[in-house]
Design a protein around this motif. Structure first.
Motif, PDB file in Angstrom:
ATOM      1  N   VAL A  21      30.159 -18.486  24.869  1.00 52.67           N
ATOM      2  CA  VAL A  21      30.175 -18.488  26.381  1.00 52.67           C
ATOM      3  C   VAL A  21      30.664 -19.931  26.682  1.00 52.67           C
ATOM      4  CG1 VAL A  21      28.169 -18.664  27.301  1.00 52.67           C
ATOM      5  CG2 VAL A  21      29.796 -17.035  28.062  1.00 52.67           C
ATOM      6  N   SER A  22      30.408 -20.735  26.073  1.00 53.55           N
ATOM      7  CA  SER A  22      30.447 -22.502  26.473  1.00 53.55           C
ATOM      8  C   SER A  22      32.089 -22.578  26.749  1.00 53.55           C
ATOM      9  CB  SER A  22      29.933 -23.162  25.377  1.00 53.55           C
ATOM     10  OG  SER A  22      30.623 -23.072  24.085  1.00 53.55           O
ATOM     11  N   HIS A  23      32.868 -21.896  26.147  1.00 49.94           N
ATOM     12  CA  HIS A  23      34.350 -22.180  26.671  1.00 49.94           C
ATOM     13  C   HIS A  23      34.795 -21.583  27.704  1.00 49.94           C
ATOM     14  CE1 HIS A  23      34.243 -18.020  25.159  1.00 49.94           C
ATOM     15  NE2 HIS A  23      35.461 -17.649  25.999  1.00 49.94           N
ATOM     16  N   SER A  24      33.794 -20.729  28.440  1.00 52.13           N
ATOM     17  CA  SER A  24      34.355 -19.915  29.651  1.00 52.13           C
ATOM     18  C   SER A  24      34.483 -21.080  30.946  1.00 52.13           C
ATOM     19  CB  SER A  24      33.379 -18.633  30.026  1.00 52.13           C
ATOM     20  OG  SER A  24      33.734 -18.525  31.263  1.00 52.13           O
ATOM     21  N   ARG A  25      35.736 -20.765  31.410  1.00 49.79           N
ATOM     22  CA  ARG A  25      35.825 -21.612  32.834  1.00 49.79           C
ATOM     23  C   ARG A  25      35.506 -20.805  34.000  1.00 49.79           C
ATOM     24  NH1 ARG A  25      34.673 -24.463  30.100  1.00 49.79           N
ATOM     25  NH2 ARG A  25      35.819 -26.238  29.045  1.00 49.79           N
ATOM     26  N   SER A  26      35.000 -19.434  33.844  1.00 47.09           N
ATOM     27  CA  SER A  26      34.573 -18.670  34.980  1.00 47.09           C
ATOM     28  C   SER A  26      33.864 -19.316  36.013  1.00 47.09           C
ATOM     29  CB  SER A  26      34.055 -17.448  34.447  1.00 47.09           C
ATOM     30  OG  SER A  26      34.826 -16.566  34.076  1.00 47.09           O
ATOM     31  N   PRO A  27      32.683 -20.072  35.543  1.00 52.56           N
ATOM     32  CA  PRO A  27      31.994 -20.553  36.540  1.00 52.56           C
ATOM     33  C   PRO A  27      32.601 -21.623  37.608  1.00 52.56           C
ATOM     34  CG  PRO A  27      30.891 -20.981  34.407  1.00 52.56           C
ATOM     35  CD  PRO A  27      32.317 -20.180  34.197  1.00 52.56           C
ATOM     36  N   VAL A  28      33.763 -22.325  37.234  1.00 53.25           N
ATOM     37  CA  VAL A  28      34.586 -23.297  37.908  1.00 53.25           C
ATOM     38  C   VAL A  28      35.421 -22.427  39.090  1.00 53.25           C
ATOM     39  CG1 VAL A  28      36.298 -24.879  37.876  1.00 53.25           C
ATOM     40  CG2 VAL A  28      34.620 -24.841  35.787  1.00 53.25           C
ATOM     41  N   ILE A  29      36.024 -21.653  38.204  1.00 48.18           N
ATOM     42  CA  ILE A  29      36.844 -20.467  39.212  1.00 48.18           C
ATOM     43  C   ILE A  29      36.110 -19.973  40.249  1.00 48.18           C
ATOM     44  CG2 ILE A  29      38.378 -18.668  39.076  1.00 48.18           C
ATOM     45  CD1 ILE A  29      39.501 -20.867  37.286  1.00 48.18           C
ATOM     46  N   HIS A  30      34.835 -19.324  40.012  1.00 47.02           N
ATOM     47  CA  HIS A  30      34.240 -18.570  40.828  1.00 47.02           C
ATOM     48  C   HIS A  30      33.696 -19.760  42.235  1.00 47.02           C
ATOM     49  CE1 HIS A  30      34.493 -14.619  39.949  1.00 47.02           C
ATOM     50  NE2 HIS A  30      34.421 -14.843  38.730  1.00 47.02           N
ATOM     51  N   GLY A 107      29.728  -0.336  36.430  1.00 49.91           N
ATOM     52  CA  GLY A 107      30.785  -1.404  35.735  1.00 49.91           C
ATOM     53  C   GLY A 107      32.083  -1.152  36.031  1.00 49.91           C
ATOM     54  N   ASP A 108      32.958  -2.159  35.781  1.00 53.10           N
ATOM     55  CA  ASP A 108      34.434  -2.295  36.169  1.00 53.10           C
ATOM     56  C   ASP A 108      35.190  -2.965  35.366  1.00 53.10           C
ATOM     57  OD1 ASP A 108      36.789  -1.499  37.457  1.00 53.10           O
ATOM     58  OD2 ASP A 108      36.216  -2.271  39.437  1.00 53.10           O
ATOM     59  N   ASN A 109      36.371  -2.761  35.075  1.00 52.96           N
ATOM     60  CA  ASN A 109      37.251  -3.716  34.184  1.00 52.96           C
ATOM     61  C   ASN A 109      38.390  -4.248  35.084  1.00 52.96           C
ATOM     62  OD1 ASN A 109      39.088  -4.640  32.126  1.00 52.96           O
ATOM     63  ND2 ASN A 109      37.904  -3.680  30.846  1.00 52.96           N
ATOM     64  N   THR A 110      38.403  -5.718  35.200  1.00 47.46           N
ATOM     65  CA  THR A 110      39.268  -6.471  36.062  1.00 47.46           C
ATOM     66  C   THR A 110      40.470  -6.984  35.023  1.00 47.46           C
ATOM     67  OG1 THR A 110      38.132  -8.182  36.208  1.00 47.46           O
ATOM     68  CG2 THR A 110      37.722  -6.711  37.827  1.00 47.46           C
ATOM     69  N   ASP A 111      40.454  -7.009  33.889  1.00 42.82           N
ATOM     70  CA  ASP A 111      41.254  -7.656  32.791  1.00 42.82           C
ATOM     71  C   ASP A 111      42.591  -7.184  32.953  1.00 42.82           C
ATOM     72  OD1 ASP A 111      39.236  -9.541  31.766  1.00 42.82           O
ATOM     73  OD2 ASP A 111      38.836  -8.029  29.900  1.00 42.82           O
ATOM     74  N   GLY A 112      42.780  -5.816  32.894  1.00 44.71           N
ATOM     75  CA  GLY A 112      43.853  -5.257  33.145  1.00 44.71           C
ATOM     76  C   GLY A 112      44.795  -5.743  34.272  1.00 44.71           C
ATOM     77  N   GLY A 249      46.356 -18.208  29.091  1.00 44.65           N
ATOM     78  CA  GLY A 249      45.727 -17.115  29.846  1.00 44.65           C
ATOM     79  C   GLY A 249      45.065 -17.768  31.017  1.00 44.65           C
ATOM     80  N   TRP A 250      45.447 -18.893  32.000  1.00 44.96           N
ATOM     81  CA  TRP A 250      44.874 -19.376  32.981  1.00 44.96           C
ATOM     82  C   TRP A 250      45.137 -18.251  34.280  1.00 44.96           C
ATOM     83  CZ3 TRP A 250      41.205 -23.305  32.921  1.00 44.96           C
ATOM     84  CH2 TRP A 250      41.073 -23.855  31.984  1.00 44.96           C
ATOM     85  N   GLY A 251      46.362 -17.781  34.514  1.00 38.62           N
ATOM     86  CA  GLY A 251      46.560 -16.817  35.065  1.00 38.62           C
ATOM     87  C   GLY A 251      45.782 -15.660  35.353  1.00 38.62           C
ATOM     88  N   MET A 252      45.641 -15.296  34.145  1.00 38.89           N
ATOM     89  CA  MET A 252      44.958 -14.118  33.984  1.00 38.89           C
ATOM     90  C   MET A 252      43.445 -14.342  34.164  1.00 38.89           C
ATOM     91  SD  MET A 252      44.154 -12.214  30.475  1.00 38.89           S
ATOM     92  CE  MET A 252      42.970 -10.396  30.691  1.00 38.89           C
ATOM     93  N   LEU A 253      42.988 -15.536  33.935  1.00 43.22           N
ATOM     94  CA  LEU A 253      41.522 -15.796  34.198  1.00 43.22           C
ATOM     95  C   LEU A 253      41.279 -15.628  35.592  1.00 43.22           C
ATOM     96  CD1 LEU A 253      38.629 -16.816  33.203  1.00 43.22           C
ATOM     97  CD2 LEU A 253      39.963 -19.212  33.516  1.00 43.22           C
ATOM     98  N   VAL A 254      42.170 -16.476  36.535  1.00 40.93           N
ATOM     99  CA  VAL A 254      42.192 -16.341  37.893  1.00 40.93           C
ATOM    100  C   VAL A 254      42.235 -15.176  38.499  1.00 40.93           C
ATOM    101  CG1 VAL A 254      42.990 -17.705  39.863  1.00 40.93           C
ATOM    102  CG2 VAL A 254      42.789 -18.926  37.979  1.00 40.93           C
ATOM    103  N   GLU A 255      43.104 -14.381  37.984  1.00 40.79           N
ATOM    104  CA  GLU A 255      43.536 -13.031  38.482  1.00 40.79           C
ATOM    105  C   GLU A 255      42.311 -11.979  38.392  1.00 40.79           C
ATOM    106  OE1 GLU A 255      45.725 -12.693  40.878  1.00 40.79           O
ATOM    107  OE2 GLU A 255      47.028 -14.258  40.410  1.00 40.79           O
ATOM    108  N   GLN A 256      41.904 -12.079  36.987  1.00 41.84           N
ATOM    109  CA  GLN A 256      40.709 -11.048  36.873  1.00 41.84           C
ATOM    110  C   GLN A 256      39.570 -11.490  37.542  1.00 41.84           C
ATOM    111  OE1 GLN A 256      37.734 -11.601  34.753  1.00 41.84           O
ATOM    112  NE2 GLN A 256      38.395 -13.576  34.507  1.00 41.84           N
TER     113      GLN A 256
END
Ligand code: NAP
Length: 282
Positions: A21-30, A107-112, A249-256
């Motif tokens: 999980v160390s690669h994840s940039r989700s903390p920065v985005i949130h 549970g939900d799925n926001t990837d798509g 996939g930066w755009g997907m990361l931000v949108e999901q």
């Protein structure tokens, strides 16, 4: 002077769980979403091995956690642990967002939706009648197949190292559109692919599997769900093989993430502003 104790501000806790999980940039985005929308949240990065997933989720909820993002390799497994899930998560058979409310796990799925928003709204791609190749058959692929089929492509091929996983996904989604499966080495040029999506996690370990070179032409747009500060192995490979465009996939990361943030906080962040802020290209 009053002797009443000073009021403490309760900060709602969220996190992403994965392995690695160390690669994840989700903390920065949130954190950027929270700053932008004036929400007070804390967002952590939690490394959780598959055999600890259930206890880690229950512990996080028990200690006041409000929601989680779930990343590789747990997206399918976590469907077993929810009390209820959205139609899109149930259809995908994969969950990337958990909401804890009234002692229950939703549970939900926001990837798509995140992937399609990036392709269509941010990048302006038209997918109707397109020939699409998806490399990989894991949790992320589960989330993007149904939304891709909704755009009415001419064909959608799933190619995977373990071909049985690709075949079982193609079967699962076969009632929704023209989806087939094969191994990497069986991908052939005709039809010319308009879009090739890398949904393998190979790049996380710096690997470039034998991706099918024949799938790329000067008209092909290549999109790597993975993202990095410099080009990923797949985006480099795609450029070297003459793809028209090669995107991370930066755009997907931000949108999901924005969709998850909306589920948790009821507020929609302005994703364009955040994308500009992190603005990274392959
Ligand atoms: P996953 O469920 O663990 O699936 C991994 C997939 O990668 C499987 O199809 C696996 O093939 C394949 N793979 C792994 N190593 C490989 C190698 N060396 N050679 C060939 N194939 C290999 O992971 P996931 O959740 O689907 O995530 C996949 C990727 O998408 C990750 O890099 C993740 O970070 C990224 N992602 C990005 C976003 C975003 O917002 N941008 C969202 C979701 C996911 P086998 O079946 O043969 O093992």
């Amino acid at each position: 002077m009053s002797n009443a104790p000073a009021a403490t501000t309760v900060i709602d806790r969220y996190a992403v769980m994965g392995d690695p999980v160390s690669h994840s940039r989700s903390p920065v985005i949130h954190r950027l979403f929270a700053l932008q929308t004036g929400q007070s949240i804390q967002y952590e990065l939690l490394q959780v091995a598959p055999d600890k997933l259930e206890s880690a989720i229950r512990q996080f909820a028990k200690t006041g956690g409000k929601g989680l993002n779930i990343t590789l390799p747990h997206k399918s497994e976590v469907t077993r642990l929810v009390d209820d899930m959205s139609e899109r998560a149930s259809n995908a058979g994969a969950v990337n967002t958990l909401v804890f409310q009234d002692g229950e796990i939703f549970g939900d799925n926001t990837d798509g939706v995140g992937f399609l928003r990036d392709l269509q709204s941010n990048l302006g791609l038209e997918l109707e009648d397109a020939n699409i190749l998806v490399l990989g058959a894991g949790g992320a692929t589960r989330g993007i197949i149904s939304p891709l089929l909704d755009t009415k492509p001419r064909s959608l091929m799933i190619a995977n190292r373990t071909v049985s996983r690709a075949k079982s996904l193609a079967e699962h989604f076969s009632t929704q559109g023209p989806v087939t499966a094969c191994r990497f080495e069986d991908v052939r040029k005709p039809p010319v692919y308009d879009l090739v999506v890398n949904a393998t996690s190979a790049g996380l370990t710096g690997q470039t599997p034998p991706y099918p070179e024949d799938a790329i032409s000067e008209h092909t747009i290549c999109y790597d769900l993975s993202y990095a500060m410099t080009a990923t192995p797949f985006t480099r490979w795609a450029k070297e093989h003459g793809a028209a465009r090669s995107l991370m996939g930066w755009g997907m990361l931000v949108e999901q993430a924005a969709e998850s943030f909306y589920l948790w906080r009821g507020v929609r962040p302005d994703t364009a502003a955040i994308l500009k802020q992190i603005s990274i290209t392959a």
